[in-house]
Motif scaffolding. Structure first.
Motif, short mmCIF file in Angstrom:
data_model
loop_
_atom_site.label_atom_id
_atom_site.label_comp_id
_atom_site.label_asym_id
_atom_site.label_seq_id
_atom_site.Cartn_x
_atom_site.Cartn_y
_atom_site.Cartn_z
N UNK A 4 0.80 -1.23 0.00
CA UNK A 4 0.00 0.00 0.00
C UNK A 4 0.84 1.28 0.00
N UNK A 5 1.93 1.32 0.79
CA UNK A 5 2.67 2.59 0.88
C UNK A 5 3.35 2.94 -0.43
N UNK A 6 3.42 2.01 -1.35
CA UNK A 6 4.05 2.31 -2.65
C UNK A 6 3.04 2.88 -3.65
N UNK A 7 1.79 3.01 -3.22
CA UNK A 7 0.75 3.52 -4.12
C UNK A 7 0.34 4.95 -3.74
N UNK A 8 -0.23 5.65 -4.71
CA UNK A 8 -0.78 6.98 -4.44
C UNK A 8 -2.09 6.84 -3.65
N UNK A 9 -2.56 7.97 -3.13
CA UNK A 9 -3.82 7.96 -2.38
C UNK A 9 -4.99 7.43 -3.22
N UNK A 10 -5.06 7.88 -4.46
CA UNK A 10 -6.15 7.44 -5.33
C UNK A 10 -6.07 5.94 -5.61
N UNK A 11 -4.85 5.44 -5.78
CA UNK A 11 -4.68 3.99 -6.03
C UNK A 11 -5.04 3.19 -4.78
N UNK A 12 -4.65 3.72 -3.62
CA UNK A 12 -4.98 3.02 -2.37
C UNK A 12 -6.50 2.93 -2.19
N UNK A 13 -7.20 4.01 -2.56
CA UNK A 13 -8.64 3.98 -2.39
C UNK A 13 -9.27 2.97 -3.35
N UNK A 14 -8.66 2.82 -4.54
CA UNK A 14 -9.19 1.82 -5.47
C UNK A 14 -8.93 0.39 -4.95
#
Ligand code: ADP
Ligand code: MG
Length: 355
Positions: free
Chosen positions: A133-143
């Protein structure tokens, strides 16, 4: 997926009543939004639906089955509901794929892997399965959070302010993406937000909430064009109220002219049970109800203006001193204090009893 019904639901924390007589029906496969200012009880309503809070009166039904009543509630984990929170709440030590597959632990390894791949594909993150998760952007994490909630094929998805940690531009794009994803999964979803634009771009049905009550449960179009009361008129969209006088059951006169339409108003005057001539009302004018027209003899003074790119939003002072808003193409760049021609273009009437 399933229909969600709230039937006169009330909920209190101790002596403090937080939601009162909340009723609405979200049809199977539809996307609904609870929209309202902070503190109006949206999260409380969502938690009651999820089975995290008991209710004191009324009934909550999912797919026709009662899940909450006064004194009884079906356990949250038996409701087959998927939840998505504001802060994503992903498991930091699990990969994206393991996060998405988390709710599928009871299934065989092959079916779990297939469903996980299907969802990663659906949310556009097929290439990120092995990341954390920490390697993703906020928008990607929400997806990822949405994919995780959808994976076990819940009957209902609940999302609490899912985009509020994202910047405005991303929020708009992601809300359209999420609508698309929910449609493709044909999931019934209820989303809580205080952002009108988000509610309008996402939802088939929007419930405007104020002080624990639903003020109006309707389509975005009807909320904007036929607000049920002043609170909804004010909270949804922009506009101004001007004084008007009822002429008959389909005409109201305001200072800019006569508006025609059904007059859905009870003026509130004691003894007046059918509003006819001379009843005093307040009439809602939206910024698109007043058109700037250089040839019009009706003049209003530009009191303020906000540049919106394609348009200016002018605040106009009408001859009587009342104010109205007008959306004007931005090549009509008039100075504050200038008098400009206007005309009325409202094609229906929204009127409330005089305050
Ligand atoms: P919203 O999500 O619309 O901002 P909430 O449902 O979180 O509103 O809160 C509604 C009201 O209930 C608020 O006044 C809040 O302070 C109160 N409230 C929320 N949770 C609790 C709780 N656990 N105990 C007592 N009061 C609460
Ligand atoms: Mg909340």
């Amino acid at each position: 997926m399933a229909e969600l019904v709230l039937d006169s639901v009330s909920q209190a924390y101790g002596p403090r009543k937080v939601i009162a007589d909340l009723s609405f029906t979200l049809p199977e496969g539809a996307i609904g939004c609870l929209l309202g200012p902070s503190g109006c009880g949206k999260t409380t309503a969502l938690r009651a639906i999820a089975g995290f809070e008991p209710i004191q009166a009324g009934e909550i039904r999912i797919g026709g089955d009662a899940v909450s009543r006064a004194g009884w509630m079906l356990a949250a984990e038996k409701r087959r509901i998927g939840m998505v929170f504001q802060d994503y709440a992903l498991f930091p030590h699990l990969t994206v794929a393991d996060n998405v597959g988390f709710g599928l632990r009871g299934e065989s390894r092959t079916s779990r892997a297939a469903r996980t791949a299907e969802l990663l594909d659906l949310v556009g993150l097929a290439g990120h399965a092995r990341q954390f998760p920490h390697q993703l952007s906020g928008g990607q994490q929400q997806r990822v959070a949405l994919a995780r909630a959808l994976a076990p094929r819940p009957r209902l998805i609940l999302m609490d302010e899912p985009f509020s940690n994202l910047d405005v531009e991303l929020r708009e794009r992601l809300s359209l993406e999420v609508r698309d994803i929910l449609r493709r999964e044909a999931t019934t979803a209820l989303i809580v937000t205080h952002d009108q634009h988000e509610a309008f771009s996402l939802a088939d049905w929007v419930g405007v909430m104020h002080e624990g009550r639903i003020q109006q449960w309707d389509t975005p179009y009807s909320l904007y064009h036929e607000p049920a009361n002043r609170f909804v008129a004010d909270f949804v969209g922009q506009g101004a109220l001007v004084t008007g006088e009822i002429i008959n059951d389909h005409q109201v006169e305001i200072e800019l002219g006569v508006l025609e339409g059904r007059i859905p108003v009870d003026c509130g005057t004691a003894g007046c049970d059918a509003c006819v001539r001379h009843c005093q009302v307040d009439v809602l004018l939206r910024p698109d109800d007043i058109i700037h027209d250089d040839d019009s003899l009706l003049l209003a003074e530009v009191e303020n203006k906000a540049f919106r790119g394609a348009e200016f939003l002018y605040t106009l002072k009408l001859p009587s001193g009342q104010r109205a808003l007008s959306l004007v193409p931005s090549h009509h760049n008039h100075a504050i204090g200038e008098k400009i021609g206007i005309r009325l273009a409202a094609d229906h009437v929204v009127a409330f009893p005089r305050a």
